[in-house]
Design a protein around this motif. Structure first.
Motif, short mmCIF file in Angstrom:
data_model
loop_
_atom_site.label_atom_id
_atom_site.label_comp_id
_atom_site.label_asym_id
_atom_site.label_seq_id
_atom_site.Cartn_x
_atom_site.Cartn_y
_atom_site.Cartn_z
N SER A 64 -15.49 88.32 11.30
CA SER A 64 -14.42 87.37 11.00
C SER A 64 -13.83 86.87 12.31
O SER A 64 -14.00 87.51 13.37
CB SER A 64 -13.33 88.04 10.16
N PRO A 65 -13.14 85.74 12.27
CA PRO A 65 -12.52 85.25 13.50
C PRO A 65 -11.53 86.28 14.03
O PRO A 65 -10.94 87.04 13.26
CB PRO A 65 -11.80 83.98 13.06
N PRO A 66 -11.30 86.33 15.33
CA PRO A 66 -10.33 87.28 15.88
C PRO A 66 -8.97 87.08 15.22
O PRO A 66 -8.44 85.95 15.22
CB PRO A 66 -10.28 86.91 17.37
N PRO A 67 -8.37 88.13 14.63
CA PRO A 67 -7.08 87.96 13.95
C PRO A 67 -6.00 87.45 14.89
O PRO A 67 -5.23 86.55 14.53
CB PRO A 67 -6.76 89.37 13.44
N ARG A 68 -5.91 88.04 16.08
CA ARG A 68 -4.93 87.61 17.08
C ARG A 68 -5.68 87.26 18.36
O ARG A 68 -6.21 88.15 19.04
CB ARG A 68 -3.91 88.72 17.33
N LEU A 69 -5.73 85.99 18.64
CA LEU A 69 -6.46 85.48 19.80
C LEU A 69 -5.48 84.86 20.78
O LEU A 69 -4.69 84.00 20.40
CB LEU A 69 -7.50 84.43 19.37
N ILE A 70 -5.56 85.31 22.02
CA ILE A 70 -4.79 84.66 23.09
C ILE A 70 -5.75 83.83 23.93
O ILE A 70 -6.80 84.33 24.37
CB ILE A 70 -4.06 85.68 23.98
N VAL A 71 -5.41 82.57 24.10
CA VAL A 71 -6.19 81.68 24.97
C VAL A 71 -5.35 81.43 26.21
O VAL A 71 -4.25 80.89 26.13
CB VAL A 71 -6.52 80.36 24.26
N LEU A 72 -5.90 81.83 27.34
CA LEU A 72 -5.19 81.68 28.61
C LEU A 72 -5.66 80.38 29.27
O LEU A 72 -6.79 80.27 29.72
CB LEU A 72 -5.50 82.88 29.51
N GLY A 73 -4.77 79.38 29.28
CA GLY A 73 -5.12 78.10 29.88
C GLY A 73 -4.79 76.95 28.95
O GLY A 73 -5.11 76.98 27.76
N GLY A 74 -4.15 75.91 29.52
CA GLY A 74 -3.73 74.77 28.72
C GLY A 74 -4.48 73.49 29.03
O GLY A 74 -4.01 72.40 28.69
N GLY A 75 -5.65 73.62 29.64
CA GLY A 75 -6.46 72.44 29.93
C GLY A 75 -7.31 72.04 28.73
O GLY A 75 -7.14 72.56 27.62
N PRO A 76 -8.27 71.12 28.93
CA PRO A 76 -9.10 70.66 27.82
C PRO A 76 -9.88 71.78 27.13
O PRO A 76 -9.93 71.83 25.90
CB PRO A 76 -10.04 69.66 28.49
N ILE A 77 -10.50 72.68 27.90
CA ILE A 77 -11.30 73.75 27.30
C ILE A 77 -10.42 74.67 26.47
O ILE A 77 -10.73 74.97 25.30
CB ILE A 77 -12.07 74.54 28.38
N GLY A 78 -9.32 75.12 27.07
CA GLY A 78 -8.41 76.01 26.35
C GLY A 78 -7.83 75.36 25.11
O GLY A 78 -7.70 76.00 24.05
N SER A 79 -7.51 74.08 25.18
CA SER A 79 -6.91 73.37 24.04
C SER A 79 -7.93 73.20 22.92
O SER A 79 -7.61 73.40 21.73
CB SER A 79 -6.37 72.01 24.49
N GLU A 80 -9.15 72.81 23.27
CA GLU A 80 -10.18 72.63 22.24
C GLU A 80 -10.45 73.93 21.49
O GLU A 80 -10.49 73.96 20.25
CB GLU A 80 -11.47 72.12 22.88
N LEU A 81 -10.62 75.02 22.23
CA LEU A 81 -10.95 76.30 21.59
C LEU A 81 -9.75 76.86 20.83
O LEU A 81 -9.92 77.45 19.76
CB LEU A 81 -11.45 77.28 22.64
N SER A 82 -8.55 76.66 21.36
CA SER A 82 -7.36 77.10 20.64
C SER A 82 -7.28 76.42 19.28
O SER A 82 -7.05 77.07 18.24
CB SER A 82 -6.09 76.77 21.44
N HIS A 83 -7.46 75.13 19.26
CA HIS A 83 -7.34 74.36 18.03
C HIS A 83 -8.42 74.76 17.02
O HIS A 83 -8.15 74.94 15.82
CB HIS A 83 -7.43 72.87 18.33
N ALA A 84 -9.65 74.93 17.51
CA ALA A 84 -10.76 75.27 16.62
C ALA A 84 -10.56 76.64 15.98
O ALA A 84 -10.71 76.80 14.76
CB ALA A 84 -12.07 75.23 17.39
N PHE A 85 -10.22 77.64 16.77
CA PHE A 85 -10.07 79.00 16.22
C PHE A 85 -8.86 79.10 15.30
O PHE A 85 -8.87 79.85 14.32
CB PHE A 85 -9.99 80.02 17.35
N ALA A 86 -7.80 78.33 15.59
CA ALA A 86 -6.65 78.33 14.69
C ALA A 86 -7.06 77.77 13.33
O ALA A 86 -6.65 78.30 12.28
CB ALA A 86 -5.51 77.51 15.29
N ARG A 87 -7.87 76.74 13.31
CA ARG A 87 -8.31 76.15 12.05
C ARG A 87 -9.28 77.07 11.30
O ARG A 87 -9.43 76.96 10.08
CB ARG A 87 -8.97 74.80 12.31
N LEU A 88 -9.93 77.96 12.04
CA LEU A 88 -10.83 78.92 11.39
C LEU A 88 -10.10 80.18 10.95
O LEU A 88 -10.72 81.10 10.41
CB LEU A 88 -11.97 79.29 12.35
#
Length: 717
Positions: free
Chosen positions: A407-431
């Motif tokens: 399953s997706p990580p229940p609590r995921l911390i993404v370190l970084g607010g650039g394009p890569i961090g933002s894209e992955l943050s948004h995707a995993f939140a939606r999952l």
């Protein structure tokens, strides 16, 4: 006011010159007829006459009046070669400098406003080699000197540089004219002074600096290579290190023009984009978007549903997408194209030799005419206490690690607010992950305008991302299975528990392991290259992420063309890499795309601009798609339709941007976009409507008022 006063004074002096008939005096016949009188005056006033001649010459040159050639002859006729040359040389240089300064003061401001982008490119060239170009022009009397004075005044060339280069460059031509003046009686026309042979000599003299420059370049090359022994023959025309976008395009170009090319890749063909970056992230984003649409199906008249899915299946699809694209970048494909593909680690032994530790255990050495380094980049891992024991992943390693999760990580911390961090943050939140995005700065997507960053934050927060800006990561702590990231916010420490930590603070060029240090090639953040992508050694090039300044796949491919063509054909013609129109996109939802300068950059650079803006909630297709969040913003110079920069926030922003990129690349303005038929109903109509907003703001009110009166008259009202 001062500028207007100078224009008036110059105009008055020029008018007086012609009104009083001074132009009649500056002819060859008049000079011959007056020579005896001038000589008499010189005998009577040996100091005053040279000073008056000097002042008059300065005035004629400064005002760009006709007659400088006659006055130069007069200098020789009256004062002889020595004194005449001294007077004319300094007077012409002083006068030219005054004309240069007048053009700069009166015209440069308005010209810079009108042609700012073109002048920027010219000024960059002048900053580098302005003195060289001016000297070349001064040596060849074919070019009207008064035009050179005025044009150079529009550039950023330093006044002192202009003066001394002019003094030196005009000296040879001045000698010819002054010497001719000493034999004034024998001259029938100005054209007779310069015979075809003499003109050819001056042209050759003008070419000499270019020849000298080539010789200097040759000497510099010899100096760079002096400690190395160049092979007598070469196994390859080109060896490319790295099988990512830059390396693949370089090898492809080499093979296409029938050069013998070896491509060395240490790991996976396709590089970071295919295996760890663009491709897997977009596959994940698509699955996340579908899950989001299922939750919000009621927006489309369907029953909303909580998506039930296997995270393993989602990650399996990601890897399947990679596998499906792999053949495009495979060793088999490039071998079929004629490229010698070698799996192994490459080390540059000397400027022409590459040693390869092959995957099969063998060691191979290849000699080559040229080398292109396209080794790419890797995730930047910060020096954060406790990070190594935190079981973190990066944007490279998460694809294998997360594929093992049910399953997706229940609590995921993404370190970084650039394009890569933002894209992955948004995707995993939606999952379904509870995502905390930690950014040290005041906002995410810091390279975008503030309103773009804020809209991105709002959209991501609406999908469950906790965007924690101004949170500085201090350390990682671990106690058994409990993992914590300690951050500082507003002077106080906070503890964020997590199950997975994704480090996405940027990427750093791969600079070690293939011999740069031993060769003395400078490489700090990236490999140092010149505008031709040459390193310290003119036959060793760098392209893509390893060279910067952009870390985009499409930029790596773009740079690869220049590197390959210069490497293979640079002895005939070299091409400067062109970074003028580089687009980029961040694939959150809605997407963020940009090309050219932003509002903040325009203000910082002191560029006067206007903004044409269109909101997507006014677009029919966006309404039909329930995709009304976002806008298009185009920056133009005041009063002009030329495109300086574009920002698009919205559905399919990355695709919509292409029309603007094409327009900027080929100098097309908003009027051209407005006059282009766009299919209805499509999102691309938003581009046309943005151009319409610009046109609406620049409608000819005076003409429209007269038209209104005309139509009123036609109605008989």
């Amino acid at each position: 006011m001062k500028r207007l006063l100078i224009v008036v004074v110059i105009a008055a002096l020029v008018a007086a010159f012609f009104a009083l008939g001074f132009n009649d005096y500056l002819t060859l016949d008049r000079l011959k007829g007056s020579q005896a009188q001038f000589e008499q005056w010189l005998t009577q006033y040996p100091l005053l006459v040279p000073l008056a001649f000097f002042a008059l010459y300065v005035l004629v040159t400064a005002l760009s009046l006709p007659g400088a050639a006659i006055m130069t002859l007069a200098g020789g006729a009256l004062f002889g070669l020595g004194q005449g040359l001294l007077l004319v040389s300094f007077a012409s240089s002083v006068g030219a400098t005054l004309a240069f300064l007048a053009a700069r003061f009166v015209l440069r401001g308005s010209v810079e406003k009108r042609f700012s982008d073109r002048l920027q490119a010219i000024n960059r060239g002048v900053d580098r080699e302005g003195a060289f170009y001016l000297f070349t022009l001064r040596l060849v009397p074919v070019f009207p000197f008064f035009i050179i004075n005025l044009v150079m005044g529009l550039t950023r060339l330093k006044t002192w540089t202009f003066y001394w280069v002019s003094q030196l460059g005009m000296l040879a031509g001045t000698v010819v004219y002054v010497n001719a003046g000493t034999q004034l009686a024998e001259i029938d026309s100005l054209g007779g002074i310069f015979s075809p042979g003499l003109i050819l000599s001056f042209v050759l003299l003008g070419i000499f600096p270019w020849v000298a420059k080539a010789i200097v370049r040759w000497v510099q090359r010899k100096r760079v290579y002096k400690r190395w022994q160049k092979p007598q023959h070469f196994d390859r025309n080109l060896v490319v290190i790295g099988g990512g976008a830059g390396g693949l395009v370089s090898a492809y170009i080499g093979a296409t023009v029938r050069a013998k090319v070896s491509l060395v890749e240490a790991h996976k063909m396709g590089g970071d984009c295919l295996n760890y970056g663009c491709v897997p992230s977009k596959a994940l984003i698509k699955s996340a978007k579908v899950a989001h649409q299922m939750r919000h199906a009621d927006e489309y008249g369907l029953a909303a549903a909580q998506p039930a899915f296997s995270f393993r299946a989602v990650m399996a699809r990601v890897h399947r997408v990679i596998k499906d694209i792999e053949p495009h970048d495979s060793a088999e494909r490039y071998t079929g194209l004629g490229v010698d593909v070698v799996q192994g680690y490459a080390t540059i032994i000397d400027p022409w030799t590459v040693e390869i530790a092959r995957a099969d255990g063998e060691t191979q050495r290849l000699t080559t005419r040229s080398i292109i380094i396209a080794a790419g980049a890797q995730p930047l891992v910060p020096d954060l206490p406790g990070l190594e024991d935190s079981d973190y992943v990066t944007s490279d390693t998460l694809w294998e690690r997360f594929a093992e999760l049910d399953s997706p990580p229940p609590r995921l911390i993404v370190l970084g607010g650039g394009p890569i961090g933002s894209e992955l943050s948004h995707a995993f939140a939606r999952l379904g992950s509870h995502v905390s995005q930690v950014e040290k700065g005041p906002r995410i997507l810091a390279k975008e305008d503030e309103e773009v960053s804020e809209l991105a934050r709002q959209c991501m927060a609406a999908d469950g991302v906790a965007v924690l800006t101004e949170h500085e990561a201090l350390r990682c702590e671990r106690n058994g299975d409990k993992k914590v990231l300690v951050v500082k916010h507003q002077g106080a420490e906070k503890r964020l528990e997590y199950d997975q930590l994704l480090v996405a603070v940027g990427r750093t060029a791969r600079l070690t392991g293939y011999g740069l240090e031993e060769l003395g090639i400078s490489a700090e953040r990236t490999i140092d290259t010149n505008e031709y992508l040459e390193t310290l050694y003119p036959n060793i090039y760098a392209a893509g992420d390893v060279a910067g300044p952009y870390q985009f796949t499409h930029t790596a491919s773009h740079m690869a063309w220049y590197a390959a063509v210069n490497a293979l054909f640079g002895q005939f013609k070299r091409f400067k890499v062109d970074y003028r129109v580089i687009p980029w996109s961040t694939f959150i939802d809605p997407e963020v795309a940009r090309v050219g300068i932003s509002e903040a950059e325009a203000i910082e650079q002191g560029i006067e601009f206007e903004v044409a803006r269109f909101e997507l909630h006014e677009l029919d297709r966006a309404i039909a798609d329930s995709a009304t969040t976002g806008f298009i913003k185009v920056l133009t110079p005041k009063g002009k339709d030329k495109i300086l920069g574009v920002v698009i926030v919205g559905s399919e922003a990355s695709n919509l941007m292409t029309e603007f990129v094409l327009a900027m690349r080929h100098g097309l303005g908003l009027n051209k976009i407005l006059g282009t038929i766009h299919t209805y109903p499509t999102l691309s109509e938003a581009n046309k409507y943005t151009a319409g907003e610009w046109k609406k703001a620049h409608k000819p009110e005076t003409i429209l008022n007269w038209l209104e009166k005309y139509h009123t008259w036609r109605r008989g009202a």
